[in-house]
Design a protein around this motif. Structure first.
Motif, PDB file in Angstrom:
ATOM      1  N   PHE A  27       0.839  -1.201   0.000  1.00  0.00           N
ATOM      2  CA  PHE A  27       0.000   0.000   0.000  1.00  0.00           C
ATOM      3  C   PHE A  27       0.880   1.260   0.000  1.00  0.00           C
ATOM      4  CE2 PHE A  27      -1.819   3.429   2.525  1.00  0.00           C
ATOM      5  CZ  PHE A  27      -3.043   3.646   1.898  1.00  0.00           C
ATOM      6  N   ASP A  30       2.463   1.946  -3.348  1.00  0.00           N
ATOM      7  CA  ASP A  30       1.486   2.516  -4.275  1.00  0.00           C
ATOM      8  C   ASP A  30       1.245   3.992  -3.973  1.00  0.00           C
ATOM      9  OD1 ASP A  30      -0.466   2.117  -6.420  1.00  0.00           O
ATOM     10  OD2 ASP A  30      -1.966   2.501  -4.872  1.00  0.00           O
ATOM     11  N   LEU A  31       1.160   4.322  -2.687  1.00  0.00           N
ATOM     12  CA  LEU A  31       0.967   5.716  -2.275  1.00  0.00           C
ATOM     13  C   LEU A  31       2.133   6.585  -2.738  1.00  0.00           C
ATOM     14  CD1 LEU A  31      -0.368   7.999  -0.579  1.00  0.00           C
ATOM     15  CD2 LEU A  31       0.850   7.073   1.411  1.00  0.00           C
ATOM     16  N   GLU A  34       2.067   7.215  -6.505  1.00  0.00           N
ATOM     17  CA  GLU A  34       1.088   8.232  -6.909  1.00  0.00           C
ATOM     18  C   GLU A  34       1.546   9.630  -6.504  1.00  0.00           C
ATOM     19  OE1 GLU A  34      -3.140   7.507  -6.628  1.00  0.00           O
ATOM     20  OE2 GLU A  34      -2.760   5.437  -6.006  1.00  0.00           O
ATOM     21  N   LYS A  57      -3.788  11.820   0.012  1.00  0.00           N
ATOM     22  CA  LYS A  57      -3.659  11.244   1.351  1.00  0.00           C
ATOM     23  C   LYS A  57      -5.025  10.988   1.980  1.00  0.00           C
ATOM     24  CE  LYS A  57       0.899  12.979   2.744  1.00  0.00           C
ATOM     25  NZ  LYS A  57       1.638  13.788   3.740  1.00  0.00           N
ATOM     26  N   ARG A  59      -7.834  10.380   0.361  1.00  0.00           N
ATOM     27  CA  ARG A  59      -8.434   9.229  -0.335  1.00  0.00           C
ATOM     28  C   ARG A  59      -7.779   7.931   0.094  1.00  0.00           C
ATOM     29  NH1 ARG A  59      -6.918   7.056  -5.151  1.00  0.00           N
ATOM     30  NH2 ARG A  59      -5.717   8.914  -5.764  1.00  0.00           N
ATOM     31  N   LYS A  60      -6.452   7.964   0.241  1.00  0.00           N
ATOM     32  CA  LYS A  60      -5.713   6.763   0.625  1.00  0.00           C
ATOM     33  C   LYS A  60      -5.964   6.374   2.089  1.00  0.00           C
ATOM     34  CE  LYS A  60      -3.384   5.243  -2.951  1.00  0.00           C
ATOM     35  NZ  LYS A  60      -3.541   3.843  -3.412  1.00  0.00           N
ATOM     36  N   GLU A  63      -9.065   4.363   1.955  1.00  0.00           N
ATOM     37  CA  GLU A  63      -8.735   3.056   1.361  1.00  0.00           C
ATOM     38  C   GLU A  63      -8.013   2.172   2.384  1.00  0.00           C
ATOM     39  OE1 GLU A  63      -5.620   1.369  -1.961  1.00  0.00           O
ATOM     40  OE2 GLU A  63      -6.570   3.314  -2.369  1.00  0.00           O
ATOM     41  N   LEU A 218       0.489   8.955   6.088  1.00  0.00           N
ATOM     42  CA  LEU A 218      -0.919   9.323   5.925  1.00  0.00           C
ATOM     43  C   LEU A 218      -1.356  10.422   6.899  1.00  0.00           C
ATOM     44  CD1 LEU A 218      -2.580   5.818   5.403  1.00  0.00           C
ATOM     45  CD2 LEU A 218      -2.185   7.586   3.679  1.00  0.00           C
TER      46      LEU A 218
END
Length: 261
Positions: A27, A30-31, A34, A57, A59-60, A63, A218
């Motif tokens: 994860f 991927d963050l 992006e 951040k 949105r993630k 998720e 995050l």
């Protein structure tokens, strides 16, 4: 065998917890990918990039917490099922004692309790108890003593004075012994697995390293709710909406605005 099922459930919970670190690493990769795409996009202004990263951040975070909720639910369900199955084994494995012998034992047990209360010293009370424990010769009888052990030792510890720490240690060993003698080998393993499951249910799901990375990558909100994602979605029910791989209108407009800032 039921004990095999308990082992499997505990192993499943351990695997889920181990997987949590690996899943977070994927994860996080991927963050960061992006984020890099936003920061390397020359069409966006500096302020625009900052706004898009903050939006990413947010949105993630949703998720991450959705995934965390699903994984923790499976983890806790496995532990709860393991504890339930283990306790059923412990209960089923408690042997029956001859009714006459059980009645005689309970009468003697009452006498021992009185002797402890009337003992001239805590040391003598401890000796009386340990002599009695040595006479317990059946698992069913040991189970009777185990249920009341905490009450029996109170007068001994209460008057022990400076000897209290040593007496507490000795009596704890006596309790472990009587607890072991009250169960057959399979029930002993079930008891240990039940104790493990109970402790694991009270402990944090994620490792300190993951906690640190969540805070760093995050932010405070994700860190605050990572061990209790249900509470997040109770507080912010609007974030329960289904996820989509397609960009929302808001995200498209935000990207266009980022070029103008």
């Amino acid at each position: 065998m039921k004990i095999e099922k308990v082992r499997e459930l505990v192993t499943k919970s351990q695997q889920l917890q181990d997987d949590s670190t690996r899943m977070y690493r994927l994860f996080q990769d991927d963050l960061k990918r992006e984020q890099a795409e936003i920061k390397n996009n020359e069409e966006y202004s500096s302020k625009g990039k900052q706004k898009l990263v903050e939006s990413l951040k947010s949105r993630k975070t949703i998720e991450f917490l959705k995934g965390s909720r699903e994984m923790q639910m499976a983890y806790r369900n496995s532990l709860k099922d393991a504890k339930k199955e283990a306790e059923s084994i412990i209960y089923a494995k408690t042997p029956q004692v001859d009714s006459d012998k059980l009645e005689r034992f309970k009468n003697r047990f009452k006498e021992v309790k009185t002797e402890i209360l009337l003992a001239p010293s805590s040391r003598r009370g401890k000796e009386i108890l340990q002599e009695f424990l040595g006479s317990v010769d059946e698992r069913g009888l040991a189970a009777v003593v185990k249920e009341e052990f905490g009450d029996i030792i109170q007068p001994i510890l209460a008057g022990a004075g400076a000897d209290a720490p040593k007496f507490r240690h000795d009596l704890a060993k006596s309790f472990e012994d009587i607890k072991t003698r009250s169960l057959d080998p399979e029930a002993i393993e079930a008891m240990r697995l039940a104790e493990y499951a109970e402790a694991a249910l009270s402990a944090k799901f994620y490792s300190p390293l993951v906690e640190e990375n969540v805070q760093q990558n995050l932010g405070k909100l994700a860190h605050m709710y990572m061990h209790n994602p249900d509470e997040y979605f109770e507080t912010f029910p609007e974030d329960e909406k289904p996820e989509s791989n397609l960009k929302t209108v808001e995200e498209i407009l935000a990207e266009e605005d980022a070029k103008k800032l």
